[in-house]
Design a protein around this motif. Structure first.
Motif, PDB file in Angstrom:
ATOM      1  N   VAL A 136      35.587  24.471  29.079  1.00 42.07           N
ATOM      2  CA  VAL A 136      35.163  25.753  29.635  1.00 42.07           C
ATOM      3  C   VAL A 136      36.354  26.490  30.238  1.00 42.07           C
ATOM      4  CG1 VAL A 136      32.832  24.930  30.145  1.00 42.07           C
ATOM      5  CG2 VAL A 136      34.617  24.743  31.894  1.00 42.07           C
ATOM      6  N   VAL A 137      36.181  27.796  30.409  1.00 47.41           N
ATOM      7  CA  VAL A 137      37.079  28.625  31.210  1.00 47.41           C
ATOM      8  C   VAL A 137      36.210  29.364  32.220  1.00 47.41           C
ATOM      9  CG1 VAL A 137      38.836  28.896  29.428  1.00 47.41           C
ATOM     10  CG2 VAL A 137      36.947  30.523  29.543  1.00 47.41           C
ATOM     11  N   TYR A 138      36.864  29.915  33.228  1.00 49.33           N
ATOM     12  CA  TYR A 138      36.146  30.612  34.285  1.00 49.33           C
ATOM     13  C   TYR A 138      36.565  32.079  34.279  1.00 49.33           C
ATOM     14  CZ  TYR A 138      35.729  25.738  35.654  1.00 49.33           C
ATOM     15  OH  TYR A 138      35.500  24.385  35.642  1.00 49.33           O
ATOM     16  N   VAL A 139      35.577  32.964  34.229  1.00 49.03           N
ATOM     17  CA  VAL A 139      35.842  34.404  34.200  1.00 49.03           C
ATOM     18  C   VAL A 139      35.230  35.019  35.453  1.00 49.03           C
ATOM     19  CG1 VAL A 139      35.600  36.547  32.907  1.00 49.03           C
ATOM     20  CG2 VAL A 139      35.784  34.375  31.684  1.00 49.03           C
ATOM     21  N   GLY A 140      36.045  35.732  36.221  1.00 51.17           N
ATOM     22  CA  GLY A 140      35.558  36.310  37.466  1.00 51.17           C
ATOM     23  C   GLY A 140      36.086  37.713  37.680  1.00 51.17           C
ATOM     24  N   GLY A 141      35.720  38.289  38.814  1.00 51.25           N
ATOM     25  CA  GLY A 141      36.153  39.643  39.133  1.00 51.25           C
ATOM     26  C   GLY A 141      35.164  40.677  38.640  1.00 51.25           C
ATOM     27  N   GLN A 142      35.700  41.767  38.118  1.00 50.32           N
ATOM     28  CA  GLN A 142      34.890  42.928  37.749  1.00 50.32           C
ATOM     29  C   GLN A 142      34.341  42.803  36.324  1.00 50.32           C
ATOM     30  OE1 GLN A 142      34.391  45.455  40.265  1.00 50.32           O
ATOM     31  NE2 GLN A 142      35.221  43.679  41.329  1.00 50.32           N
ATOM     32  N   VAL A 143      33.502  41.781  36.107  1.00 52.37           N
ATOM     33  CA  VAL A 143      32.814  41.603  34.827  1.00 52.37           C
ATOM     34  C   VAL A 143      31.314  41.550  35.096  1.00 52.37           C
ATOM     35  CG1 VAL A 143      34.728  40.434  33.679  1.00 52.37           C
ATOM     36  CG2 VAL A 143      33.072  39.091  34.968  1.00 52.37           C
ATOM     37  N   ARG A 144      30.533  41.751  34.049  1.00 58.26           N
ATOM     38  CA  ARG A 144      29.082  41.843  34.233  1.00 58.26           C
ATOM     39  C   ARG A 144      28.445  40.489  34.558  1.00 58.26           C
ATOM     40  NH1 ARG A 144      27.876  46.918  32.946  1.00 58.26           N
ATOM     41  NH2 ARG A 144      29.249  48.010  31.483  1.00 58.26           N
ATOM     42  N   VAL A 161      36.432  37.614  28.325  1.00 63.52           N
ATOM     43  CA  VAL A 161      35.869  38.720  29.112  1.00 63.52           C
ATOM     44  C   VAL A 161      34.657  39.312  28.404  1.00 63.52           C
ATOM     45  CG1 VAL A 161      36.319  41.059  29.950  1.00 63.52           C
ATOM     46  CG2 VAL A 161      38.009  39.257  30.316  1.00 63.52           C
ATOM     47  N   LEU A 162      34.750  39.478  27.091  1.00 68.29           N
ATOM     48  CA  LEU A 162      33.611  40.001  26.336  1.00 68.29           C
ATOM     49  C   LEU A 162      32.437  39.025  26.388  1.00 68.29           C
ATOM     50  CD1 LEU A 162      35.452  41.498  23.229  1.00 68.29           C
ATOM     51  CD2 LEU A 162      34.513  42.726  25.195  1.00 68.29           C
ATOM     52  N   ALA A 163      32.730  37.714  26.350  1.00 69.94           N
ATOM     53  CA  ALA A 163      31.664  36.719  26.446  1.00 69.94           C
ATOM     54  C   ALA A 163      30.988  36.758  27.807  1.00 69.94           C
ATOM     55  CB  ALA A 163      32.224  35.321  26.177  1.00 69.94           C
ATOM     56  N   ALA A 164      31.714  37.242  28.825  1.00 69.48           N
ATOM     57  CA  ALA A 164      31.150  37.380  30.171  1.00 69.48           C
ATOM     58  C   ALA A 164      30.491  38.741  30.368  1.00 69.48           C
ATOM     59  CB  ALA A 164      32.231  37.163  31.221  1.00 69.48           C
ATOM     60  N   GLY A 165      30.237  39.452  29.289  1.00 71.85           N
ATOM     61  CA  GLY A 165      29.537  40.729  29.373  1.00 71.85           C
ATOM     62  C   GLY A 165      30.436  41.941  29.403  1.00 71.85           C
ATOM     63  N   GLY A 166      31.762  41.733  29.383  1.00 70.47           N
ATOM     64  CA  GLY A 166      32.684  42.859  29.432  1.00 70.47           C
ATOM     65  C   GLY A 166      32.919  43.337  30.853  1.00 70.47           C
ATOM     66  N   GLY A 167      33.866  44.247  31.003  1.00 68.81           N
ATOM     67  CA  GLY A 167      34.192  44.769  32.320  1.00 68.81           C
ATOM     68  C   GLY A 167      33.193  45.813  32.787  1.00 68.81           C
ATOM     69  N   VAL A 168      33.005  45.884  34.102  1.00 68.34           N
ATOM     70  CA  VAL A 168      32.151  46.913  34.689  1.00 68.34           C
ATOM     71  C   VAL A 168      32.978  48.180  34.874  1.00 68.34           C
ATOM     72  CG1 VAL A 168      30.674  45.217  35.810  1.00 68.34           C
ATOM     73  CG2 VAL A 168      32.662  46.104  37.025  1.00 68.34           C
ATOM     74  N   ASP A 169      32.337  49.239  35.377  1.00 67.43           N
ATOM     75  CA  ASP A 169      33.012  50.534  35.498  1.00 67.43           C
ATOM     76  C   ASP A 169      34.233  50.475  36.410  1.00 67.43           C
ATOM     77  OD1 ASP A 169      31.132  51.585  33.824  1.00 67.43           O
ATOM     78  OD2 ASP A 169      29.878  52.415  35.426  1.00 67.43           O
ATOM     79  N   VAL A 217      39.499  39.635  36.383  1.00 63.03           N
ATOM     80  CA  VAL A 217      39.581  41.075  36.128  1.00 63.03           C
ATOM     81  C   VAL A 217      39.541  41.791  37.478  1.00 63.03           C
ATOM     82  CG1 VAL A 217      38.540  43.048  34.972  1.00 63.03           C
ATOM     83  CG2 VAL A 217      38.399  40.776  33.924  1.00 63.03           C
ATOM     84  N   PRO A 218      40.644  42.426  37.898  1.00 68.41           N
ATOM     85  CA  PRO A 218      40.669  43.052  39.226  1.00 68.41           C
ATOM     86  C   PRO A 218      39.953  44.395  39.239  1.00 68.41           C
ATOM     87  CG  PRO A 218      42.748  43.418  38.121  1.00 68.41           C
ATOM     88  CD  PRO A 218      41.926  42.551  37.190  1.00 68.41           C
ATOM     89  N   MET A 219      39.800  44.923  40.438  1.00 65.73           N
ATOM     90  CA  MET A 219      39.222  46.250  40.614  1.00 65.73           C
ATOM     91  C   MET A 219      40.300  47.298  40.370  1.00 65.73           C
ATOM     92  SD  MET A 219      37.343  47.843  44.010  1.00 65.73           S
ATOM     93  CE  MET A 219      35.954  46.721  43.893  1.00 65.73           C
ATOM     94  N   SER A 220      39.932  48.399  39.758  1.00 58.51           N
ATOM     95  CA  SER A 220      40.892  49.453  39.463  1.00 58.51           C
ATOM     96  C   SER A 220      41.398  50.091  40.748  1.00 58.51           C
ATOM     97  CB  SER A 220      40.258  50.520  38.573  1.00 58.51           C
ATOM     98  OG  SER A 220      39.256  51.219  39.287  1.00 58.51           O
ATOM     99  N   ALA A 221      42.595  50.694  40.662  1.00 58.72           N
ATOM    100  CA  ALA A 221      43.171  51.361  41.823  1.00 58.72           C
ATOM    101  C   ALA A 221      42.289  52.509  42.286  1.00 58.72           C
ATOM    102  CB  ALA A 221      44.575  51.870  41.483  1.00 58.72           C
ATOM    103  N   VAL A 222      41.674  53.207  41.345  1.00 59.46           N
ATOM    104  CA  VAL A 222      40.787  54.316  41.703  1.00 59.46           C
ATOM    105  C   VAL A 222      39.599  53.798  42.494  1.00 59.46           C
ATOM    106  CG1 VAL A 222      39.252  56.078  40.781  1.00 59.46           C
ATOM    107  CG2 VAL A 222      41.489  55.728  39.746  1.00 59.46           C
ATOM    108  N   ALA A 223      39.008  52.692  42.039  1.00 59.01           N
ATOM    109  CA  ALA A 223      37.860  52.135  42.752  1.00 59.01           C
ATOM    110  C   ALA A 223      38.275  51.618  44.118  1.00 59.01           C
ATOM    111  CB  ALA A 223      37.230  51.018  41.924  1.00 59.01           C
ATOM    112  N   GLU A 224      39.471  50.985  44.192  1.00 58.85           N
ATOM    113  CA  GLU A 224      39.959  50.492  45.476  1.00 58.85           C
ATOM    114  C   GLU A 224      40.187  51.643  46.448  1.00 58.85           C
ATOM    115  OE1 GLU A 224      43.411  48.243  44.669  1.00 58.85           O
ATOM    116  OE2 GLU A 224      42.326  46.472  43.962  1.00 58.85           O
TER     117      GLU A 224
END
Length: 255
Positions: A136-144, A161-169, A217-224
């Motif tokens: 397994v691998v672990y996917v975290g951060g801004q994913v669905r 990342v796609l297997a984890a539902g892809g990135g959120v907005d 997957v980090p949060m975008s600078a705009v969102a931050e």
């Protein structure tokens, strides 16, 4: 008295609004140069990784959950089919507890032969992995759907990342980080621009993942920046709250 205070209140509120607007506009600009530099460094590192000659695959080491067969050529009555416990150990007749996790099957076979030497005249022990524990691998951060993702052969960070539902907005897909345990108590990392990979898969540096890699997957600078402005209003500007300043990231007004 109330009438005289009104202009002063408006000026304070306007000043607060201008300050927040400045923060809103300045924050993305402040990080843009740093972000661009990180992208350049990440791209260079990924290119160097891909240009490097392929390393010899490391020998497989046993891990909890592996199903193994221990066979004694001259003493088949001692043969065992076992599953490594969560602590990486198992038990055998005559010698008791055996620690197997982190050892290659060959090294474990040699250890068993040594431990059985006082009990057997002729010793020929083999250890074979019959079924590997789930990779397994672990996917975290801004994913669905953050969490554990089954690792398939050749899976890359983009595929995980796609297997984890892809990135959120709010995801910053241009600065995805892959963390890897080096096995010596240290960790290595690689930063990838997955947004470019979605546009051009043929010229995309996205090395295969290894078991237990962490894809973040980090949060975008705009969102931050938007989050910072909201926190600034809620916690640091009671004046703004008292004058009911309404805000949205990218726009600011007074009520």
């Amino acid at each position: 008295m109330a009438w005289k205070d009104a202009p002063l209140r408006r000026s304070h509120a306007a000043a607060a609004a201008l300050l927040l607007l400045g923060l809103t506009l300045a924050l993305p600009g402040c990080v843009s140069a740093e972000v661009r530099q990180r992208r350049v460094e990440a791209r260079q590192r990924a290119e160097e990784l891909l240009k490097a000659p392929p390393a010899e695959p490391a020998p497989y080491v046993l891990q909890p959950g592996d199903e193994i067969a221990v066979r004694f050529f001259y003493n088949p009555e001692l043969d065992q089919h076992l599953t490594l416990r969560p602590d990486g150990r198992f038990s055998l007749p005559l010698i008791g507890e055996v620690s197997a996790a982190g050892k290659t099957p060959e090294a474990l076979a040699q250890e068993l032969a040594s431990r059985y030497e006082p009990y057997l005249r002729a010793i020929d022990v083999s250890v074979n992995v019959e079924r590997f524990a789930s990779q397994v691998v672990y996917v975290g951060g801004q994913v669905r759907n953050p969490g554990v993702v089954p690792l398939t052969p050749g899976m890359t960070a983009l595929q995980a990342v796609l297997a984890a539902g892809g990135g959120v907005d709010t995801a910053e897909m241009r600065q995805v980080v892959v963390l890897r345990d080096n096995g010596d108590g240290s960790a290595g990392f690689l930063m990838l621009d997955l947004k470019s990979g979605l546009r051009n898969l043929t010229a995309f540096a996205d090395p295969p993942l290894q078991p237990k890699d962490i894809v973040f997957v980090p949060m975008s600078a705009v969102a931050e920046a938007g989050q910072f402005v909201r926190q600034y209003i809620n916690e640091l500007l009671p004046l703004a709250k008292s004058f009911n300043i309404t805000y949205q990231f990218g726009s600011l007004g007074l009520q």
